[in-house]
Design a protein around this motif. Sequence first.
Motif, PDB file in Angstrom:
ATOM      1  N   ARG A  43       0.828  -1.200   0.000  1.00 22.33           N
ATOM      2  CA  ARG A  43       0.000   0.000   0.000  1.00 22.33           C
ATOM      3  C   ARG A  43       0.863   1.251   0.000  1.00 22.33           C
ATOM      4  N   LEU A  47       0.735   4.130  -2.863  1.00 24.94           N
ATOM      5  CA  LEU A  47       0.482   5.540  -2.541  1.00 24.94           C
ATOM      6  C   LEU A  47       1.575   6.430  -3.127  1.00 24.94           C
ATOM      7  N   ARG A  48       2.821   5.970  -3.014  1.00 24.00           N
ATOM      8  CA  ARG A  48       3.928   6.762  -3.564  1.00 24.00           C
ATOM      9  C   ARG A  48       3.848   6.835  -5.078  1.00 24.00           C
ATOM     10  N   GLU A  50       1.339   6.565  -6.838  1.00 20.38           N
ATOM     11  CA  GLU A  50       0.197   7.383  -7.236  1.00 20.38           C
ATOM     12  C   GLU A  50       0.604   8.849  -7.337  1.00 20.38           C
ATOM     13  N   THR A  51       1.379   9.315  -6.371  1.00 23.67           N
ATOM     14  CA  THR A  51       1.802  10.721  -6.419  1.00 23.67           C
ATOM     15  C   THR A  51       2.763  10.958  -7.583  1.00 23.67           C
ATOM     16  N   ARG A  57      -6.160   5.428  -9.234  1.00 26.93           N
ATOM     17  CA  ARG A  57      -7.315   4.682  -8.752  1.00 26.93           C
ATOM     18  C   ARG A  57      -8.318   4.564  -9.880  1.00 26.93           C
ATOM     19  N   GLU A  71      -1.648  14.622 -21.801  1.00 25.45           N
ATOM     20  CA  GLU A  71      -0.755  14.845 -20.668  1.00 25.45           C
ATOM     21  C   GLU A  71       0.666  15.097 -21.146  1.00 25.45           C
ATOM     22  N   ILE A  75       2.861  18.288 -20.208  1.00 27.08           N
ATOM     23  CA  ILE A  75       4.142  18.152 -19.530  1.00 27.08           C
ATOM     24  C   ILE A  75       5.231  18.914 -20.269  1.00 27.08           C
ATOM     25  N   ARG A 140      13.397  18.788  -8.656  1.00 25.38           N
ATOM     26  CA  ARG A 140      12.366  17.761  -8.459  1.00 25.38           C
ATOM     27  C   ARG A 140      11.308  17.817  -9.547  1.00 25.38           C
ATOM     28  N   ALA A 141      10.957  19.032  -9.958  1.00 31.04           N
ATOM     29  CA  ALA A 141       9.943  19.182 -10.998  1.00 31.04           C
ATOM     30  C   ALA A 141      10.402  18.500 -12.281  1.00 31.04           C
ATOM     31  N   ARG A 148       7.428  10.805 -15.579  1.00 29.98           N
ATOM     32  CA  ARG A 148       6.140  10.653 -16.267  1.00 29.98           C
ATOM     33  C   ARG A 148       6.309  10.428 -17.755  1.00 29.98           C
TER      34      ARG A 148
ATOM     35  N   LEU B  47       2.108   9.519   4.651  1.00 30.85           N
ATOM     36  CA  LEU B  47       2.801   9.374   3.365  1.00 30.85           C
ATOM     37  C   LEU B  47       2.415  10.497   2.412  1.00 30.85           C
ATOM     38  N   ARG B  48       1.103  10.828   2.393  1.00 30.62           N
ATOM     39  CA  ARG B  48       0.650  11.901   1.508  1.00 30.62           C
ATOM     40  C   ARG B  48       1.225  13.237   1.958  1.00 30.62           C
ATOM     41  N   THR B  51       4.762  13.821   0.915  1.00 28.44           N
ATOM     42  CA  THR B  51       5.005  14.285  -0.447  1.00 28.44           C
ATOM     43  C   THR B  51       4.638  15.758  -0.601  1.00 28.44           C
ATOM     44  N   TYR B  78      10.950  29.004  -7.920  1.00 27.36           N
ATOM     45  CA  TYR B  78      10.130  27.987  -8.584  1.00 27.36           C
ATOM     46  C   TYR B  78       8.776  28.566  -8.986  1.00 27.36           C
ATOM     47  N   ASN B 135      -3.374  24.223 -17.882  1.00 21.78           N
ATOM     48  CA  ASN B 135      -2.315  23.217 -17.786  1.00 21.78           C
ATOM     49  C   ASN B 135      -2.309  22.636 -16.384  1.00 21.78           C
ATOM     50  N   PHE B 137      -0.343  20.624 -14.905  1.00 24.65           N
ATOM     51  CA  PHE B 137       0.931  20.531 -14.196  1.00 24.65           C
ATOM     52  C   PHE B 137       1.355  21.873 -13.626  1.00 24.65           C
TER      53      PHE B 137
END
Lengths: 221, 221
Positions: A43, A47-48, A50-51, A57, A71, A75, A140-141, A148, B47-48, B51, B78, B135, B137
């Motif tokens: 799980r 969850l990770r 998913e982010t 889901r 998408e 992006i 990170r972005a 993705r 966890l959420r 992030t 940013y 957009n 993103f």
Amino acid sequence: MSQMHSVEKQLRQMILGLEIGPGEKLTERWIESRFGASRTPVRAALLRLETEGLVGRDGRGWTVSPINLAELEQIAVYREAVEVAAVRLTCSLADRSAIDVIEAMLESCDNDTPREEWHRVGMDFHIELARLSGNEFLFRAVRDAMTRLSRARWLEVRDEAALSRAWAEHRAILAAARRGDADEAARLLSVHIVGSRDRLVTSLANDRRGLRARGFAVVAA
Amino acid sequence: MSQMHSVEKQLRQMILGLEIGPGEKLTERWIESRFGASRTPVRAALLRLETEGLVGRDGRGWTVSPINLAELEQIAVYREAVEVAAVRLTCSLADRSAIDVIEAMLESCDNDTPREEWHRVGMDFHIELARLSGNEFLFRAVRDAMTRLSRARWLEVRDEAALSRAWAEHRAILAAARRGDADEAARLLSVHIVGSRDRLVTSLANDRRGLRARGFAVVAA
DNA sequence: TGCACCATCTTGGTATCCCAAATTGGTATC
DNA sequence: GATACCAATTTGGGATACCAAGATGGTGCA
């Protein structure tokens, strides 16, 4: 016993490597038995992921995110904003010697380098370039955006011409950044990202039928 | 029984509302008993929130993320990249009538509007403006950045002068965007973000002692 | 033969139990 | 008095048992 983030890493690897097709259903129980872990780490991994946008889901269950052409286009716009900002920032730094490391990374690819390596280095170029800016959020972005894009980019790697063109553009961007020419670096990077997006979307739209035949869900723009 | 994301929402609310101070230790067991949930949803929530940058791991345990001045400065860079890109995109759209909704949102604040409302609208201005770009993103990037800034921004809201200045700048940005003047909107937005960052960092650096006295961890730049 | 309804199985969500590691507090020794 | 070491408790990570809701398939009736 498996290492801490093993489920997450292995599952991400399978998804990014297209071992699990885009659009496929996932059940927590299958992952559980597949990796010999119990549901708690499964799980956490879901969850990770998913982010990261790799799974989503689907009503009650989980689904590997389909490849989404709309998408991919969004992006590209996002990447353009953050990568250009990052390279401009990098150009304004006094010490840009770390650019050489990225250059070396590019040069490590030659004719007998396996596809996977070209694929990885092609992404790492952008990620490491962003890292040089020193801005964690821009970095990170870019990293998340490249994650993705990763699955869709497997296609581009199959095209020799596209690859050598991309590498030439990468070198030109580095050259401009090395001499601190922010405007030129930004311009080249923009052109590269937009061109890359066009090639990718066109290529995917063409291969769409074939991909669907392989069981890969591809959502139109 | 509590709703599905109740733990996550309530915990986020407590953190963003400074009911749990920046830097405070969190234990899963405490959250569990505090919200009457069991550990599974508590872990999902953590966890959420991890992030989102609101909580972090402190060795083995969990900690509410301290307010980090260096991070605030990086977020400003940013934000500038993504918000400027978003507003430029919006300016290029044919239908910009949705700008009026944001304008109305700003006007809904007057002298007897509570602090919380000013705080929320000040963030929603940027979030909704980014949403107009279409957009996903860019929108998410702005929303996440504002979430990270949220706690620090409680301070700015206490300063009447800063507030009215910010509102004037917001209106000017909207005006430029409404007439499709991308360059001017981008310029004004940049100035606004940089100015906002300066006021915030200065204000926090000054209040740092007071904040620490209240038990709030503030990490220097 | 076709359709509707019901039993059953599957699945994600939740609660609880177990464990290993780390923190903590106290004590004994130098 | 300080410090090093040991025991006990705490804590997060993992495993498992249980539940309610949804999917599925089979059967019986029209």
